[in-house]
Structure formats: structure tokens, C-alpha cells
Design an enzyme around this catalytic site. Structure first.
Site, PDB file in Angstrom:
ATOM      1  N   GLU A   4      25.479   1.248  24.826  1.00 47.99           N
ATOM      2  CA  GLU A   4      25.991   0.534  25.984  1.00 47.99           C
ATOM      3  C   GLU A   4      26.097  -0.957  25.702  1.00 47.99           C
ATOM      4  O   GLU A   4      25.426  -1.505  24.828  1.00 47.99           O
ATOM      5  CB  GLU A   4      25.076   0.805  27.197  1.00 47.99           C
ATOM      6  CG  GLU A   4      25.452   0.082  28.487  1.00 47.99           C
ATOM      7  CD  GLU A   4      26.849   0.422  29.019  1.00 47.99           C
ATOM      8  OE1 GLU A   4      27.837   0.117  28.309  1.00 47.99           O
ATOM      9  OE2 GLU A   4      26.944   0.960  30.139  1.00 47.99           O
ATOM     10  N   HIS A  15      27.569   9.532  29.912  1.00 45.88           N
ATOM     11  CA  HIS A  15      26.283  10.205  30.140  1.00 45.88           C
ATOM     12  C   HIS A  15      26.100  10.551  31.616  1.00 45.88           C
ATOM     13  O   HIS A  15      26.736   9.983  32.512  1.00 45.88           O
ATOM     14  CB  HIS A  15      25.132   9.314  29.677  1.00 45.88           C
ATOM     15  CG  HIS A  15      25.013   8.031  30.474  1.00 45.88           C
ATOM     16  ND1 HIS A  15      24.410   7.972  31.711  1.00 45.88           N
ATOM     17  CD2 HIS A  15      25.426   6.771  30.185  1.00 45.88           C
ATOM     18  CE1 HIS A  15      24.459   6.732  32.164  1.00 45.88           C
ATOM     19  NE2 HIS A  15      25.074   5.977  31.267  1.00 45.88           N
TER      20      HIS A  15
END
Length: 330
Positions: free
Chosen positions: A149, A53
Site C-alpha cells: 500500500e 484485499h
């Protein structure tokens, strides 16, 4: 994952390229469809493109994110757009907008179909990066918590300096997030305190997620040779580790591409726990792009084999979009 706020121009040796023999073998394997016994996996080999990201304010503040749902900042949105443009140009063409390695790897990309689905983490920073890519490719978004994550428990919300002091044992594990096969078995299986995950937890769920995506694309109407996923630094680190410990091909790699003593890119780790190899990899910076080759392996176990074709490429990010370095030395 937190990042050290030091700007740098990505040098040409920041990217890992396989030797010509490995790339040629990958090209040959990708051209054939796997066939075996009844337990074998019914699909061709796949290229898997994994994007980290874009930048968030917490990245810039050197603050550990983990599962905390932080949005992209303006730089991150611009990085996502730049990644989308570069990926769209690369797929199905012979343009070499990335420093993506050999002609063989570029040839594999040029024959890949544009994916119908972009897989992303459920967290905003990854999902919004994925939306930019999906818009550029005319694809849809599919979120999957398997790409989320690393749950960093007690570390989340702390700055790098705070975490290294108040959660020293957790920090000692976390700072090895991109050390590949050099992580000790003890550290890999130790969860972060505060109900966090271990590296092995992250590796197993993320690999399972992407392998399921490969199988689904093969069994359905979307027989895409390219899988695109948007995730996080901690997940990318464990995909790297999966390749290095499962295939152990790092000694075959040429001496370039984020390797040991790459001090100009601020990635050298002189305190790796129980080092098993000398090769070091570039830290996976914001909006970097990595390409893996996943091939059917043992026909009896149906286990897939993972290898790295290109690692942590940021050559598509220029000017204000250049990522801050992912440096965790303390």
C-alpha cells in the site's frame, strides 16, 4: 485506505466496460504473439487481474492504514473467500459470474490458463486474501513489496475526520487516490509528510512490479496468459491513473461504470484538483476485482501499453459480504 461506512447495493452501472470496438481489438491483439526487433519484449499480451484485499477493522473505523499491517476482519475473510470462488469459476470457463463487460472480455478470460503464482503485497490483509485465491486455484503465493500500500506517513492511524483537520494538505492529496488522470502533476509528485510516498512513487513501483511479473511468466515455464495480483486501494488508484494518463482513452468509454455524478454509489468528487476530463471512476471498494489488458507497445522503447477492461467489480459480493463504500468527501 480508509472507507466510509455506508452500505449500498452495487448497481449495474458501477462497472466500466470498453466499447465493442476496443474489446474486439483487445481480443485480436491477445491472439497474436508479439514479434519485433532485438529490443522488443518477447511475450504475448496479458490480462492482469488485480484484486483489492478484504475488509479490516480499520476500514470499518474510517482509519487510514497505509503501510500499517492490519489483518482482515471476519467480513474481510468472507470477502476473500467469495472472491476466490468467483475467480476460480471464471478462469477457463464461459461463466459470467462477474458483470465483467462484453462477451469479448469473457472470451479472453475463458481461454486464460489458471495462474501458477498469485502475486500479493507483503502486508497481511493482502497476503491472506491472496492465500484464499491461491488455495482455490491450486497456485502458490509470491509476495512483492512493489504491491504494498501507499506509504501514507503522517496520515497513518488517523481517522478520516482527524486527518482532514490535522493533516489538511496531506489529506487533500490522499483523498484523490482514485481520481485517475484528473490529479494535477503537482499533487501527483508531492510525497505525504512523515517520510510518505507520492502518487508517482506508488504508480512507478506497482507498474514495474506487474510488468516484471509478466516478463518472468513469459520467459519461464509458466507462460500464463492471466496474471493475478492482490493489492490495496491506493495501488489500484495509481494503476487506474497509469491507464488514464498514459493511454488517455477515457473519452472513448461508454457512459456507464462508476462515471461522473454516480451519487447512489457515493463516488462523486466535486472538488477534483484541476480536472482535465469529465469521466469519474468508481472508488475501488474492498475485495473488488479489476481487469487490465497489457500489450507490447513501441518496438524501439519496449514500453508496454495498459488499458482497462473492467474496473472495481463487486458483483461477486452479496449479503453480508457487500463492501462498504470508499467515499472520501470532506
Amino acid at each position: 485506505v480508509t472507507l466510509s461506512h455506508t452500505s449500498w447495493d452495487p448497481p449495474s452501472y458501477m462497472y466500466i466496460f470498453p466499447p465493442a470496438s476496443m474489446a474486439a481489438a483487445a481480443a485480436a491483439v491477445l491472439k497474436r504473439t508479439f514479434s519485433g526487433n532485438a529490443g522488443a519484449l518477447p511475450f504475448s499480451s496479458r490480462l492482469v487481474m488485480v484484486v483489492r484485499h478484504g475488509e479490516t477493522d480499520w476500514n470499518a473505523q474510517l482509519r487510514v492504514q497505509g503501510r500499517t499491517d492490519i489483518e482482515l476482519n471476519d467480513t474481510g475473510l468472507s470477502q476473500a473467500a467469495a472472491s476466490a470462488v468467483a475467480i476460480a469459476r471464471m478462469i477457463g470457463s464461459r461463466r459470467n459470474d462477474f458483470q465483467t463487460s462484453t462477451a469479448e472480455t469473457q472470451s479472453l478470460l475463458s481461454t486464460s490458463k489458471s495462474p501458477s503464482v498469485i502475486y500479493t503485497s507483503t502486508l497481511k490483509r493482502a497476503r491472506d486474501t491472496g492465500v484464499a485465491i491461491a488455495d482455490a486455484l491450486g497456485s502458490t503465493i509470491r509476495t512483492d513489496p512493489g504491491l504494498n500500500e501507499w506509504n501514507l506517513g503522517s496520515l497513518e492511524g488517523l481517522t478520516k475526520d482527524e486527518a482532514s483537520v490535522s493533516c489538511h494538505e496531506d489529506w487533500k492529496i490522499f483523498r484523490q487516490w482514485c481520481d485517475g488522470g484528473d490529479v494535477s502533476a503537482e499533487h501527483a509528485e508531492t510525497p505525504i509528510s512523515g517520510d510518505g510516498e507520492s502518487m508517482d512513487d506508488v504508480r512507478h513501483r506497482s507498474v514495474a512490479c506487474l510488468e516484471t511479473a509478466i516478463k518472468q511468466s513469459s520467459l519461464g515455464s509458466h507462460d500464463d496468459s492471466l496474471i493475478v495480483a492482490v493489492t490495496h486501494g491506493g495501488v489500484l488508484g495509481q494503476l487506474l491513473r497509469h491507464c488514464t494518463i498514459e493511454n488517455d482513452h477515457r473519452d472513448d468509454l461508454p457512459q456507464q461504470g462508476g462515471l461522473e455524478r454516480n451519487t447512489s454509489a457515493s463516488i462523486t468528487n466535486e472538488t477534483t484538483v484541476q480536472p482535465q476530463h469529465t469521466t469519474k471512476y468508481a472508488r475501488a471498494a474492498n475485495a473488488c476485482i479489476s481487469i487490465f489488458l497489457v500489450t507490447p507497445g513501441d518496438t524501439k522503447t519496449s514500453q508496454l501499453q495498459w488499458s482497462i477492461l473492467s474496473w472495481a467489480d463487486t458483483s461477486h459480493l452479496t449479503g453480508d459480504d457487500k463492501p462498504i463504500s470508499a467515499h472520501y468527501e470532506k
